[in-house]
Enzyme design. Structure first.
Site, PDB file in Angstrom:
ATOM      1  N   GLU A 240       0.476  -1.170  -0.467  1.00 27.91           N
ATOM      2  CA  GLU A 240      -0.093  -0.124   0.290  1.00 27.91           C
ATOM      3  C   GLU A 240       0.877   1.754  -0.037  1.00 27.91           C
ATOM      4  OE1 GLU A 240      -3.145  -0.199   3.173  1.00 27.91           O
ATOM      5  OE2 GLU A 240      -2.203  -1.975   3.730  1.00 27.91           O
ATOM      6  N   CYS A 274      -3.270   9.386   3.122  1.00 25.00           N
ATOM      7  CA  CYS A 274      -2.630   8.409   1.824  1.00 25.00           C
ATOM      8  C   CYS A 274      -3.449   8.943   0.682  1.00 25.00           C
ATOM      9  CB  CYS A 274      -2.529   7.032   2.080  1.00 25.00           C
ATOM     10  SG  CYS A 274      -3.963   5.997   2.241  1.00 25.00           S
TER      11      CYS A 274
HETATM   12  P1  NAD Z   1       8.631   4.753   4.666  1.00 24.27           P
HETATM   13  O1  NAD Z   1       8.810   4.058   2.849  1.00 24.27           O
HETATM   14  O2  NAD Z   1       9.771   5.722   4.032  1.00 24.27           O
HETATM   15  O3  NAD Z   1       8.681   3.931   5.800  1.00 24.27           O
HETATM   16  C1  NAD Z   1       7.602   2.618   6.053  1.00 24.27           C
HETATM   17  C2  NAD Z   1       8.172   2.177   6.853  1.00 24.27           C
HETATM   18  O4  NAD Z   1       8.990   1.453   5.715  1.00 24.27           O
HETATM   19  C3  NAD Z   1       8.568   2.219   7.841  1.00 24.27           C
HETATM   20  O5  NAD Z   1       8.490   1.738   9.156  1.00 24.27           O
HETATM   21  C4  NAD Z   1      10.087   1.990   7.716  1.00 24.27           C
HETATM   22  O6  NAD Z   1      11.545   2.090   8.361  1.00 24.27           O
HETATM   23  C5  NAD Z   1      10.067   0.833   6.780  1.00 24.27           C
HETATM   24  N1  NAD Z   1      11.085   1.031   5.811  1.00 24.27           N
HETATM   25  C6  NAD Z   1      11.911   2.133   5.025  1.00 24.27           C
HETATM   26  N2  NAD Z   1      12.831   1.350   3.805  1.00 24.27           N
HETATM   27  C7  NAD Z   1      12.309   0.131   3.654  1.00 24.27           C
HETATM   28  C8  NAD Z   1      13.078  -1.243   3.239  1.00 24.27           C
HETATM   29  N3  NAD Z   1      14.001  -0.569   2.304  1.00 24.27           N
HETATM   30  N4  NAD Z   1      13.049  -2.116   3.416  1.00 24.27           N
HETATM   31  C9  NAD Z   1      12.318  -2.175   4.438  1.00 24.27           C
HETATM   32  N5  NAD Z   1      11.450  -1.867   5.297  1.00 24.27           N
HETATM   33  C10 NAD Z   1      11.527   0.086   5.201  1.00 24.27           C
HETATM   34  O7  NAD Z   1       7.139   5.770   4.221  1.00 24.27           O
HETATM   35  P2  NAD Z   1       6.336   6.720   5.396  1.00 24.27           P
HETATM   36  O8  NAD Z   1       7.399   8.072   5.534  1.00 24.27           O
HETATM   37  O9  NAD Z   1       6.974   6.364   6.395  1.00 24.27           O
HETATM   38  O10 NAD Z   1       5.583   7.280   4.940  1.00 24.27           O
HETATM   39  C11 NAD Z   1       5.446   8.013   4.378  1.00 24.27           C
HETATM   40  C12 NAD Z   1       4.364   7.108   2.598  1.00 24.27           C
HETATM   41  O11 NAD Z   1       3.451   5.813   3.163  1.00 24.27           O
HETATM   42  C13 NAD Z   1       3.412   8.072   2.212  1.00 24.27           C
HETATM   43  O12 NAD Z   1       3.956   7.604   0.440  1.00 24.27           O
HETATM   44  C14 NAD Z   1       1.921   8.094   1.866  1.00 24.27           C
HETATM   45  O13 NAD Z   1       1.503   7.753   0.718  1.00 24.27           O
HETATM   46  C15 NAD Z   1       1.983   6.428   2.284  1.00 24.27           C
HETATM   47  N6  NAD Z   1       1.180   5.344   2.873  1.00 24.27           N
HETATM   48  C16 NAD Z   1       0.309   4.800   2.003  1.00 24.27           C
HETATM   49  C17 NAD Z   1      -0.682   4.408   3.151  1.00 24.27           C
HETATM   50  C18 NAD Z   1      -1.771   3.427   1.933  1.00 24.27           C
HETATM   51  O14 NAD Z   1      -2.683   2.695   2.564  1.00 24.27           O
HETATM   52  N7  NAD Z   1      -1.433   2.832   0.431  1.00 24.27           N
HETATM   53  C19 NAD Z   1      -1.402   4.548   4.193  1.00 24.27           C
HETATM   54  C20 NAD Z   1      -0.034   5.493   4.159  1.00 24.27           C
HETATM   55  C21 NAD Z   1       0.772   5.906   4.115  1.00 24.27           C
END
Ligand code: NAD
Length: 485
Positions: A240, A274
């Site tokens: 997601e 999101c």
């Molecule tokens: P992010 O991708 O930086 O991090 C999300 C999570 O992934 C964190 O726990 C992080 O530590 C982990 N992570 C980062 N790199 C990783 C990797 N290479 N492998 C595994 N885990 C990793 O995102 P963010 O800044 O925390 O969140 C914001 C984003 O999330 C926005 O783009 C938003 O739209 C999206 N989001 C989407 C939904 C949906 O349902 N589509 C819901 C909420 C947020």
């Protein structure tokens, strides 16, 4: 502030090292959380693997446990909400709503019935299709609604018979760890572990040989890395990812009335949603009036510390995102855009940013092409609906989109041409427990919510009984199949 511990195999586990947690309303570190080591993660994965067969085979226990989890979270809702506001920034009232949703995730799924399908039952064979749990699911979450993210995947994964190892964002680990502290008293050891730490811990989880499924919510950039790493041993994936949702306004709306409803679809949780509206396309004839009405709303909003009475929008949730939003607005203004209202951070400590309405934004500028995930809305004008549709769809994102009109039938015809997993008419945030939540294009892989989540956390299994041999077939399906639950 008390020590926060991970929950690994039913036990409290402290960090051998820690990460700092900042209150975005002050910009100051106010707590620390464990930074999970590889060995600690191995323990969690091994425990989840060992707990899996007994957990999968006892659907009655799973239902009981999930209902008890919901009650325990409800009982601690006030403490959890407070922690969530301190680490994430959202107004306390809204935080309480998210805490309720956290508990309700378990209730929604506790006895969800998943029918097995008999696709043939005749003189030759009986063939039934059942869903089989995957095994261990690695769940990785972002920082925008930590409490609901703590349980929203655990509940359907549990219902389907899986065990889970879950990691919150390093920016907002505390409320999730607190949920773990409550649930470790209720959930059998190993069935649910909560670990915390930076992105590296997420990478270890995805690369780890134990999980058979990865459920990842976060940015497109991280999602691509996750997909690539999970392909090494073909883990099942639910992604997601980000969105850049357009709202197309048709020429027959009343600008004041529209602004009243559109505003919060863009600015709720400081725009860190999101499926927030992230671009508005308005006909030239209405553009000035819609901009004025939205700007009036934006100026009236009370921005402040989420703990203070009457605050409607809290700070941006962390320094990284604060800098990103400031950079996107500066880039738009350097490219000729105007901040009709806002366009600047508030003076003083904390990551507060004025709700911002931008006009004169060029198509192709970063604020249009990228996901701002902050309290900023570019409002652009269009000449024909076809042109608006083309611009709305000219993106690699495809999470949500909406059309706003006094004529729902006309809006519906336009909505059907939008390329996104959810499309709304005259709203931008409808939810239904049976509607799939999914992203088209780069906004995701797979679908979630209700039965869709169960499908994501299971594999189909075709069970054949030949009628040429013994013909008695047991009424109930295989152990662990979802029919008998
Ligand atoms: P992010 O991708 O930086 O991090 C999300 C999570 O992934 C964190 O726990 C992080 O530590 C982990 N992570 C980062 N790199 C990783 C990797 N290479 N492998 C595994 N885990 C990793 O995102 P963010 O800044 O925390 O969140 C914001 C984003 O999330 C926005 O783009 C938003 O739209 C999206 N989001 C989407 C939904 C949906 O349902 N589509 C819901 C909420 C947020």
């Amino acid at each position: 502030m008390r020590d926060h511990t991970m929950t690994i195999n039913g036990r409290a586990v402290a960090g051998k090292r820690t990460i700092e947690v900042v209150n975005p309303a002050t910009g100051k570190v106010f707590a620390e959380a464990p930074d999970c080591t590889r060995e600690q993660l191995d323990d969690a994965m091994q425990g989840a693997k060992e707990a899996f067969p007994a957990w999968r085979d006892n659907p009655g226990l799973r239902t009981e446990v999930m209902l008890a989890c919901a009650d325990a979270i409800d009982a601690a809702a006030e403490e959890l909400s407070l922690l969530q506001t301190l680490e994430q920034g959202m107004p306390l009232d809204q935080s309480r709503g998210v805490a309720r949703a956290c508990a309700n995730s378990f209730r929604r799924y506790a006895d969800l019935q998943i029918p097995a399908e008999v696709i043939q039952d005749d003189g030759n064979a009986r063939i039934e299709v059942v869903r089989r749990a995957l095994g261990v699911i690695a769940v990785i979450k972002p920082w925008n609604f930590p409490l609901v993210q703590a349980t929203t995947e655990v509940a359907p994964a549990f219902r389907a018979g899986n065990t889970v190892v879950m990691k919150p964002s390093p920016y907002t680990p505390l409320s999730t760890l607190a949920v773990g502290e409550l649930l470790r008293e209720i959930v059998p050891a190993g069935a649910l572990s909560f670990v915390s730490g930076g992105d590296q811990v997420g990478q270890w989880m995805v690369e780890h040989p134990v999980p058979r499924g990865v459920s990842f919510t976060g940015s497109v950039a991280s999602g691509k890395l996750v997909a690539s790493a999970a392909s090494a041993d073909l883990k099942r994936l639910l992604l997601e990812l980000g969105g850049n949702d357009p709202a197309i306004v048709l020429p027959d709306v009343d600008p004041g009335e529209l602004a009243g409803r559109l505003f919060w679809t863009a600015f709720r949780n400081a725009g860190q949603v999101c499926i927030a509206v992230k671009r508005a396309y308005v006909p030239e004839s209405l553009h000035g009036a819609v901009v004025d009405a939205l700007a009036e709303r934006a100026r009236a909003v009370k921005v402040g510390n989420g703990l203070d009475d009457g605050v409607e929008i809290g700070p941006i949730s962390n320094a990284m995102q604060f800098e990103r939003v400031k950079g996107l607005v500066a880039d738009a203004i350097a490219g000729g855009a105007t901040a009709v209202t806002g366009g600047r951070a508030l003076d003083g400590p904390g990551y507060f940013y004025e709700p911002t309405i931008l006009t004169g934004v060029r198509e192709g500028s970063r604020i249009v092409d990228e996901e701002q995930f902050g309290p900023v809305l570019p409002v652009m004008s269009y000449r024909t609906v076809e042109e608006a549709l083309e611009r709305a769809n000219a993106t690699s994102f495809g999470l949500g989109a909406s059309v706003w009109s006094a004529d729902p039938a006309r809006a519906w015809a336009v909505a059907q041409k939008l390329e996104s997993g959810s499309v709304w008419v005259n709203t931008h945030d409808g939810k239904n427990e049976r509607a799939p939540v999914a992203g088209m294009k780069w906004s995701g892989v797979g679908a979630k919510n209700g039965l869709w989540s169960i499908l994501a956390y299971t594999d189909p299994q075709a069970v054949w009984l030949s009628r040429s041999g013994p013909t008695t077939y047991p009424a109930a399906s295989q152990p662990g199949a979802l029919t008998s639950a």
